[in-house]
Design an enzyme around this catalytic site. Structure first.
Site, PDB file in Angstrom:
ATOM      1  N   THR A 144       0.855  -1.188   0.000  1.00  0.00           N
ATOM      2  CA  THR A 144       0.000   0.000   0.000  1.00  0.00           C
ATOM      3  C   THR A 144       0.882   1.227   0.000  1.00  0.00           C
ATOM      4  O   THR A 144       2.092   1.128   0.158  1.00  0.00           O
ATOM      5  CB  THR A 144      -0.931   0.015   1.228  1.00  0.00           C
ATOM      6  N   LYS A 198      -8.172   2.665   3.681  1.00  0.00           N
ATOM      7  CA  LYS A 198      -7.066   2.583   4.634  1.00  0.00           C
ATOM      8  C   LYS A 198      -6.807   3.899   5.350  1.00  0.00           C
ATOM      9  O   LYS A 198      -5.893   4.002   6.156  1.00  0.00           O
ATOM     10  CB  LYS A 198      -5.798   2.152   3.904  1.00  0.00           C
ATOM     11  N   GLY A 206      -3.931   6.749   8.665  1.00  0.00           N
ATOM     12  CA  GLY A 206      -3.842   5.794   7.574  1.00  0.00           C
ATOM     13  C   GLY A 206      -2.875   4.701   7.976  1.00  0.00           C
ATOM     14  O   GLY A 206      -1.985   4.916   8.795  1.00  0.00           O
ATOM     15  N   SER A 212       4.638   0.216   0.681  1.00  0.00           N
ATOM     16  CA  SER A 212       5.487  -0.240  -0.413  1.00  0.00           C
ATOM     17  C   SER A 212       5.795   0.865  -1.421  1.00  0.00           C
ATOM     18  O   SER A 212       6.863   0.888  -2.011  1.00  0.00           O
ATOM     19  CB  SER A 212       4.839  -1.428  -1.123  1.00  0.00           C
TER      20      SER A 212
END
Length: 190
Positions: A16, A48, A61, A144
C-alpha cells in the site's frame, strides 16, 4: 513473506501507500485502495485512511496487515479517550504498549496519524516519529510505494501550496511505479 509465515502455509497480505502532508495550516492523509495477496489484487477499493477519536479530530492511515491495523486504530482511540484527545500523548502511550505487550508486539502494521497540531508516524518498534519540517510543511509516507510518494511530494512542495493536491499527485506517482499501489485514493483532511 517471512519464513515463519511460510512454514505455516500462510500468505502475507501487503502493499500500500499512505502519505501525510501538512502545509499552510492544513493536514491531509491519503492512501490507495489496493489489497494484495502475493501477486494478486484481492480488493481494489479498501479504505485505509479514516477519521478516529471523538468528533473525528484525528485522521490516520495504515500500511500492513489490515486486522492488525484495525486493532491499533481501536487502541489509539482508547488512548485518545484516556488522554482527552491529545494525539501526541496518546501516540506515545500506544507506542509503549505496542513495543512491550506480547500480543501487540506481533502486529504488523505502520500508521500515519494527524490532528490539527501534529503529523506522526507510529511503528511497532515503539517509535513515534514526527517528520522533519521543510519550510512550512511536513511530509511523511509509509508502505510499499511510500518512498515514491515521498520523493514526489517533496519535489511538488516548492511549487504547490495545497496539501491535498500534493498528496493526490504524489499518490499518482506511487501508483504509476509501485505494483502494490493503485490510483483509488481516499483522502481525509484536518
Amino acid at each position: 513473506m517471512n519464513s515463519d509465515a511460510a512454514s505455516h502455509g500462510l500468505v502475507q497480505w501487503h502493499g500500500t501507500t499512505i502519505i501525510g502532508v501538512r502545509k499552510g495550516g492544513r493536514t491531509v492523509i491519503a492512501g490507495d485502495g489496493q489489497v494484495s495477496m502475493g501477486n494478486t489484487v484481492m480488493k481494489p477499493n479498501a479504505r485505509k485512511v479514516r477519521r478516529i477519536g471523538e468528533g473525528g479530530k484525528v485522521i490516520g492511515g495504515f500500511a500492513g496487515a489490515t486486522a492488525d491495523a484495525f486493532t491499533l486504530f481501536e487502541r489509539l482511540e482508547r488512548k485518545l479517550e484516556q488522554h482527552r484527545g491529545q494525539l501526541m500523548r496518546a501516540a506515545v502511550e500506544l507506542a509503549k504498549d505496542w513495543r512491550t505487550d506480547k500480543y501487540l508486539r506481533n502486529l504488523e502494521a505502520l500508521m500515519i496519524v494527524a490532528d490539527a497540531d501534529s503529523l506522526l508516524i507510529l511503528t511497532g518498534n515503539g517509535d513515534v516519529l514526527e517528520p522533519e519540517a521543510l519550510d512550512d510543511s511536513q511530509i511523511a509516507s509509509i508502505g510499499s510505494g511510500g518512498n515514491y510518494a515521498l520523493a514526489a511530494a517533496r519535489a511538488l512542495d516548492a511549487y504547490e501550496d495545497d496539501p491535498e493536491q500534493i498528496a493526490r499527485k504524489a499518490m499518482q506517482v506511487a501508483a504509476d511505479i509501485c505494483v502494490f499501489t493503485n490510483d483509488r485514493v481516499t483522502v481525509e483532511t484536518i
